[in-house]
Design a protein around this motif. Structure first.
Motif, PDB file in Angstrom:
ATOM      1  N   ILE A 139      -1.908  60.987 -26.827  1.00 59.47           N
ATOM      2  CA  ILE A 139      -3.144  61.372 -27.512  1.00 59.47           C
ATOM      3  C   ILE A 139      -4.185  61.701 -26.448  1.00 59.47           C
ATOM      4  CG2 ILE A 139      -4.908  60.693 -29.179  1.00 59.47           C
ATOM      5  CD1 ILE A 139      -2.094  60.710 -30.336  1.00 59.47           C
ATOM      6  N   LEU A 140      -4.745  62.886 -26.503  1.00 63.69           N
ATOM      7  CA  LEU A 140      -5.788  63.307 -25.565  1.00 63.69           C
ATOM      8  C   LEU A 140      -7.091  63.394 -26.339  1.00 63.69           C
ATOM      9  CD1 LEU A 140      -6.672  64.347 -22.791  1.00 63.69           C
ATOM     10  CD2 LEU A 140      -5.816  66.608 -23.434  1.00 63.69           C
ATOM     11  N   THR A 141      -8.060  62.558 -25.972  1.00 58.95           N
ATOM     12  CA  THR A 141      -9.251  62.470 -26.810  1.00 58.95           C
ATOM     13  C   THR A 141     -10.498  62.110 -26.007  1.00 58.95           C
ATOM     14  OG1 THR A 141     -10.103  61.498 -28.861  1.00 58.95           O
ATOM     15  CG2 THR A 141      -8.911  60.017 -27.384  1.00 58.95           C
ATOM     16  N   THR A 142     -11.598  61.944 -26.721  1.00 61.94           N
ATOM     17  CA  THR A 142     -12.901  61.607 -26.138  1.00 61.94           C
ATOM     18  C   THR A 142     -13.180  60.120 -26.332  1.00 61.94           C
ATOM     19  OG1 THR A 142     -13.944  62.180 -28.237  1.00 61.94           O
ATOM     20  CG2 THR A 142     -13.832  63.902 -26.562  1.00 61.94           C
ATOM     21  N   GLY A 143     -14.256  59.645 -25.709  1.00 62.85           N
ATOM     22  CA  GLY A 143     -14.686  58.264 -25.927  1.00 62.85           C
ATOM     23  C   GLY A 143     -14.662  57.396 -24.698  1.00 62.85           C
ATOM     24  N   SER A 144     -14.598  57.995 -23.515  1.00 63.41           N
ATOM     25  CA  SER A 144     -14.516  57.212 -22.279  1.00 63.41           C
ATOM     26  C   SER A 144     -15.770  56.393 -22.006  1.00 63.41           C
ATOM     27  CB  SER A 144     -14.249  58.136 -21.081  1.00 63.41           C
ATOM     28  OG  SER A 144     -15.310  59.064 -20.920  1.00 63.41           O
ATOM     29  N   GLN A 145     -16.875  56.705 -22.716  1.00 62.15           N
ATOM     30  CA  GLN A 145     -18.122  55.951 -22.525  1.00 62.15           C
ATOM     31  C   GLN A 145     -18.406  54.994 -23.676  1.00 62.15           C
ATOM     32  OE1 GLN A 145     -19.623  56.261 -19.462  1.00 62.15           O
ATOM     33  NE2 GLN A 145     -17.774  57.509 -19.187  1.00 62.15           N
ATOM     34  N   GLY A 146     -17.408  54.802 -24.541  1.00 63.07           N
ATOM     35  CA  GLY A 146     -17.569  53.851 -25.645  1.00 63.07           C
ATOM     36  C   GLY A 146     -18.530  54.320 -26.717  1.00 63.07           C
ATOM     37  N   GLU A 147     -18.743  55.640 -26.823  1.00 62.85           N
ATOM     38  CA  GLU A 147     -19.666  56.172 -27.818  1.00 62.85           C
ATOM     39  C   GLU A 147     -19.238  55.713 -29.211  1.00 62.85           C
ATOM     40  OE1 GLU A 147     -17.886  57.809 -25.489  1.00 62.85           O
ATOM     41  OE2 GLU A 147     -18.770  59.772 -25.064  1.00 62.85           O
ATOM     42  N   PRO A 148     -20.186  55.249 -30.041  1.00 61.93           N
ATOM     43  CA  PRO A 148     -19.835  54.647 -31.339  1.00 61.93           C
ATOM     44  C   PRO A 148     -19.025  55.547 -32.264  1.00 61.93           C
ATOM     45  CG  PRO A 148     -22.117  54.179 -30.787  1.00 61.93           C
ATOM     46  CD  PRO A 148     -21.622  55.147 -29.760  1.00 61.93           C
ATOM     47  N   MET A 149     -19.280  56.854 -32.248  1.00 59.12           N
ATOM     48  CA  MET A 149     -18.590  57.759 -33.163  1.00 59.12           C
ATOM     49  C   MET A 149     -17.456  58.519 -32.492  1.00 59.12           C
ATOM     50  SD  MET A 149     -19.938  57.071 -35.946  1.00 59.12           S
ATOM     51  CE  MET A 149     -19.064  58.297 -36.929  1.00 59.12           C
ATOM     52  N   SER A 150     -17.130  58.171 -31.258  1.00 56.80           N
ATOM     53  CA  SER A 150     -16.049  58.859 -30.559  1.00 56.80           C
ATOM     54  C   SER A 150     -14.697  58.462 -31.138  1.00 56.80           C
ATOM     55  CB  SER A 150     -16.082  58.537 -29.064  1.00 56.80           C
ATOM     56  OG  SER A 150     -15.715  57.183 -28.856  1.00 56.80           O
ATOM     57  N   MET A 151     -13.692  59.287 -30.866  1.00 56.50           N
ATOM     58  CA  MET A 151     -12.365  59.037 -31.398  1.00 56.50           C
ATOM     59  C   MET A 151     -11.772  57.720 -30.871  1.00 56.50           C
ATOM     60  SD  MET A 151     -11.053  60.865 -33.688  1.00 56.50           S
ATOM     61  CE  MET A 151     -11.448  62.343 -34.592  1.00 56.50           C
ATOM     62  N   LEU A 152     -11.970  57.429 -29.590  1.00 60.29           N
ATOM     63  CA  LEU A 152     -11.418  56.192 -29.041  1.00 60.29           C
ATOM     64  C   LEU A 152     -11.988  54.975 -29.764  1.00 60.29           C
ATOM     65  CD1 LEU A 152      -9.694  54.676 -26.978  1.00 60.29           C
ATOM     66  CD2 LEU A 152     -11.664  54.711 -25.437  1.00 60.29           C
ATOM     67  N   THR A 153     -13.294  54.961 -29.968  1.00 62.69           N
ATOM     68  CA  THR A 153     -13.925  53.834 -30.651  1.00 62.69           C
ATOM     69  C   THR A 153     -13.447  53.726 -32.096  1.00 62.69           C
ATOM     70  OG1 THR A 153     -15.887  54.057 -29.244  1.00 62.69           O
ATOM     71  CG2 THR A 153     -16.144  52.798 -31.272  1.00 62.69           C
ATOM     72  N   ARG A 154     -13.321  54.869 -32.760  1.00 64.55           N
ATOM     73  CA  ARG A 154     -12.839  54.855 -34.147  1.00 64.55           C
ATOM     74  C   ARG A 154     -11.406  54.326 -34.223  1.00 64.55           C
ATOM     75  NH1 ARG A 154     -13.706  60.586 -36.728  1.00 64.55           N
ATOM     76  NH2 ARG A 154     -12.777  59.487 -38.510  1.00 64.55           N
ATOM     77  N   ILE A 155     -10.576  54.746 -33.292  1.00 61.23           N
ATOM     78  CA  ILE A 155      -9.185  54.261 -33.276  1.00 61.23           C
ATOM     79  C   ILE A 155      -9.147  52.762 -32.973  1.00 61.23           C
ATOM     80  CG2 ILE A 155      -6.993  54.416 -32.030  1.00 61.23           C
ATOM     81  CD1 ILE A 155      -7.612  57.457 -31.697  1.00 61.23           C
ATOM     82  N   ALA A 156      -9.971  52.321 -32.016  1.00 61.94           N
ATOM     83  CA  ALA A 156     -10.031  50.894 -31.681  1.00 61.94           C
ATOM     84  C   ALA A 156     -10.506  50.057 -32.861  1.00 61.94           C
ATOM     85  CB  ALA A 156     -10.949  50.677 -30.477  1.00 61.94           C
ATOM     86  N   ASN A 157     -11.354  50.652 -33.706  1.00 58.32           N
ATOM     87  CA  ASN A 157     -11.899  49.948 -34.877  1.00 58.32           C
ATOM     88  C   ASN A 157     -11.065  50.145 -36.141  1.00 58.32           C
ATOM     89  OD1 ASN A 157     -14.050  49.014 -33.375  1.00 58.32           O
ATOM     90  ND2 ASN A 157     -15.412  50.688 -33.947  1.00 58.32           N
ATOM     91  N   ASP A 158      -9.918  50.805 -36.004  1.00 59.30           N
ATOM     92  CA  ASP A 158      -9.039  51.091 -37.154  1.00 59.30           C
ATOM     93  C   ASP A 158      -9.730  51.934 -38.217  1.00 59.30           C
ATOM     94  OD1 ASP A 158      -6.807  49.687 -36.173  1.00 59.30           O
ATOM     95  OD2 ASP A 158      -7.674  47.786 -36.845  1.00 59.30           O
ATOM     96  N   SER A 159     -10.631  52.830 -37.777  1.00 59.93           N
ATOM     97  CA  SER A 159     -11.336  53.668 -38.758  1.00 59.93           C
ATOM     98  C   SER A 159     -10.900  55.133 -38.687  1.00 59.93           C
ATOM     99  CB  SER A 159     -12.855  53.572 -38.539  1.00 59.93           C
ATOM    100  OG  SER A 159     -13.224  53.981 -37.238  1.00 59.93           O
ATOM    101  N   TYR A 160      -9.799  55.400 -37.961  1.00 53.57           N
ATOM    102  CA  TYR A 160      -9.213  56.737 -37.965  1.00 53.57           C
ATOM    103  C   TYR A 160      -7.881  56.654 -38.719  1.00 53.57           C
ATOM    104  CZ  TYR A 160      -7.511  61.280 -36.434  1.00 53.57           C
ATOM    105  OH  TYR A 160      -7.033  62.571 -36.425  1.00 53.57           O
ATOM    106  N   PRO A 161      -7.687  57.474 -39.739  1.00 49.68           N
ATOM    107  CA  PRO A 161      -6.571  57.260 -40.671  1.00 49.68           C
ATOM    108  C   PRO A 161      -5.176  57.538 -40.116  1.00 49.68           C
ATOM    109  CG  PRO A 161      -7.764  59.281 -41.232  1.00 49.68           C
ATOM    110  CD  PRO A 161      -8.555  58.583 -40.171  1.00 49.68           C
ATOM    111  N   TYR A 162      -5.035  58.373 -39.094  1.00 49.89           N
ATOM    112  CA  TYR A 162      -3.698  58.828 -38.703  1.00 49.89           C
ATOM    113  C   TYR A 162      -3.118  58.115 -37.494  1.00 49.89           C
ATOM    114  CZ  TYR A 162      -5.200  62.534 -41.827  1.00 49.89           C
ATOM    115  OH  TYR A 162      -5.675  63.219 -42.905  1.00 49.89           O
ATOM    116  N   ILE A 163      -3.961  57.410 -36.731  1.00 46.65           N
ATOM    117  CA  ILE A 163      -3.477  56.777 -35.498  1.00 46.65           C
ATOM    118  C   ILE A 163      -4.017  55.359 -35.404  1.00 46.65           C
ATOM    119  CG2 ILE A 163      -3.588  56.838 -32.975  1.00 46.65           C
ATOM    120  CD1 ILE A 163      -3.707  59.895 -33.228  1.00 46.65           C
ATOM    121  N   SER A 164      -3.149  54.438 -35.029  1.00 49.27           N
ATOM    122  CA  SER A 164      -3.566  53.066 -34.775  1.00 49.27           C
ATOM    123  C   SER A 164      -2.922  52.593 -33.474  1.00 49.27           C
ATOM    124  CB  SER A 164      -3.148  52.154 -35.934  1.00 49.27           C
ATOM    125  OG  SER A 164      -1.735  52.196 -36.106  1.00 49.27           O
TER     126      SER A 164
END
Length: 555
Positions: free
Chosen positions: A294-319
């Motif tokens: 998975i190549l994505t954004t969120g290296s700065q821990g931005e609240p709405m970034s994909m990495l943060t969403r995945i870490a919070n289980d709020s992205y539906p397709y990847i955990s």
């Protein structure tokens, strides 16, 4: 006899801080702006999306402004461009990739069709009445980076932009040693040099050194791999795609900015990969997870970034699962440490293995370390020196480095945002300061957030709020027992404490009514007194100082 020309250099951002780089170069009749960047908010800036420079100095001088020159395409150099062009629509000069990245930003703000984007290349020149600009190639962590040589009546002024000295750069984009040494032979009046990595001894490793490390980490990962980096870091993205193609891994690209920048860079020829390696995140089945990166954004821990969403289980397709690997391939920008650490801890709780700065780091910096900064000073041999791009301690350390290279202390200028650097035929000196502030972007609100609002937000986040409602009878002026409503106040269940507080407020208001008479009361004075005394009481009793909002209701 010609009129005497005085030049001014005014940093509106990027000195004394990391980010929102912007500099004004001005003479009697002309202004050129170098970069227009944004900065991530610090912890106390609750609710702020990002911070941009204060453009107010330029509004009354818009007729003098000849253009905006972009050194490269990172957000801390182009992120504020849409907000500047809303007010001052002048030509924007940049290399092909830089303009491509700027184009994506301008489209988000519906400004692209109005913008005047002018492509430039290394060694191109721009001629103006009282100076000219020549561009030279520098190495950095992104393609198409430029330094700037401003040729004035009194000598050459060099602005390095962000740079490192990379002897094996991706795409062979070397620092233009020949040009820099030729400027040094001609005579450099002032060198303004990147200070970001001045605390690092030795040399910054080459970007190409990273490829083998990425290859090993991705190849040996037992499960799915997630790599996050800046969406503008085209070199890093290309290396990740190359590794995946080499070992037969599929790549899922997540995040709007990542998708747009990769599409743009591929269209312009800066990124190349076979379409067959790309997979939709919706099609990643359980059996295919191990074969996906998975190549994505969120290296700065931005609240709405994909990495943060995945870490919070709020992205539906990847955990994230126990066998997965997460690679944060970026430096942590000062001010983002807490948010990044929070995300890393969440990933560890899920059982993932995490590469991050300071621990099995899979990142190399794009900024020059001490020996490279010394080489820049040696090549250019400046008469005056001004460190830029860094927090204040970085500027101080870079000044010390320049002194060790033989530049006298009196010819080194340590400036901060808003300082006016005056250049005459006799000397260069700091000559005053502009009254400028940060401009905060909060959703669609631009610049309407004052420091007192941020202070209130921070206090709310730290200590919570207490609203105390004091009813008073209009008919007989009787004071009823106050009611307390609290949010975020940790002692809200402490009944004894709250009753004592209500009693304090009741007695205070009753004494005021008795002393001054109902008709002569100053309600604002009473509210201020309630606020002050209740805060003092809570501070003494429990050591906390929540925001207090007294409300007096006539019933």
């Amino acid at each position: 006899m010609k009129n005497k020309i005085d030049y001014k250099i005014i940093p509106l951002g990027g000195v004394g801080e990391i980010g929102k780089n912007m500099m004004v170069f001005e003479n009697n009749s002309e202004i050129i702006i170098i970069d227009a960047g944004m900065m991530f908010p610090e912890d106390y800036m609750a609710g702020i999306d990002f911070v941009i420079p204060d453009f107010s100095y330029l509004y009354e001088k818009r007729n003098k402004i000849k253009g905006i020159v972009l050194t490269h395409g990172h957000e801390d150099h182009i992120g504020a461009l849409p907000y500047l062009l809303r007010e001052i629509n002048v030509p924007v000069y940049g290399t092909r990739l830089t303009l491509g990245l700027a184009e994506n930003r301008l489209k988000e703000h519906s400004l692209y069709k109005k913008a005047k984007l002018v492509e430039i290349n290394p060694r191109d020149t721009l001629d103006f009445n009282n100076f000219s600009i020549e561009f030279f190639q520098v190495s950095h962590s992104i393609a198409d980076c430029l330094g700037i040589a401003i040729k004035t009546a009194y000598g050459n002024i060099i602005h390095t932009g962000d740079f490192k000295i990379d002897y094996t750069p991706v795409n062979n984009e070397y620092l233009d040693f020949y040009k820099l040494s030729s400027y040094g032979e001609e005579g450099v009046l002032l060198l303004m040099s990147d200070s970001t990595n001045v605390e690092t001894r030795g040399y910054t490793p080459s970007e190409t050194n990273l490829k083998e490390s990425l290859l090993k980490a991705i190849t040996t990962a037992p499960g799915m791999v997630l790599v996050t980096t800046f969406a503008s870091n085209i070199y890093r993205i290309q290396q990740i795609l190359d590794v995946c193609n080499k070992i037969g891994k599929k790549v899922a690209i997540l995040g709007k900015s990542m998708e747009e920048n990769i599409a743009m860079a591929r269209r312009l020829g800066y990124i190349d990969y076979p379409q067959s390696i790309i997979v939709s995140p919706k099609k990643i089945t359980e059996s295919k997870r191990k074969n996906v990166v998975i190549l994505t954004t969120g290296s700065q821990g931005e609240p709405m970034s994909m990495l943060t969403r995945i870490a919070n289980d709020s992205y539906p397709y990847i955990s994230i699962r126990e066998t997965d690997t997460v690679i944060l391939s970026a430096s942590i920008i000062p001010g983002n440490e807490k948010t990044v650490t929070r995300v890393i801890n969440r990933l560890y709780r899920k059982g993932a293995y995490v590469y991050y700065e300071g621990y099995e780091d899979l990142h190399v910096s794009g900024h020059a370390a001490q020996e490279e900064l010394k080489l820049m000073l040696t090549l250019t041999k400046p008469k005056y020196f001004m460190p830029i791009h860094g927090e204040f301690r970085h500027l101080v350390h870079h000044a010390a480095l320049a002194r060790s290279m033989g530049i006298p202390k009196e010819r080194i200028l340590i400036v901060e945002d808003g300082n006016i650097v005056k250049i005459t035929d006799e000397k260069i000196e700091i000559d005053g300061r502009l009254d400028i502030d940060n401009v905060y972007i909060d959703g669609k609100n631009i610049g309407g957030i004052e420091e007192d609002i941020l202070a209130t937000r921070y206090k709310l986040a730290q200590d919570g709020i207490i609203t105390i409602i004091i009813p008073i009878s209009i008919e007989n002026h009787e004071i009823f027992n106050p009611e307390v409503i609290s949010r975020g106040f940790v002692n809200y269940k402490n009944t004894d404490l709250l009753e004592k507080g209500k009693s304090l407020v009741f007695n205070l208001v009753r004494e005021h009514v008795k002393k001054y008479g109902y008709q002569n009361l100053n309600w604002e004075n009473i509210r201020n007194k309630v606020r002050k005394e209740l805060r003092k009481f809570l501070s003494k009793e429990i050591g906390e100082s929540p925001l207090i909002v007294p409300v007096i209701i006539e019933v």
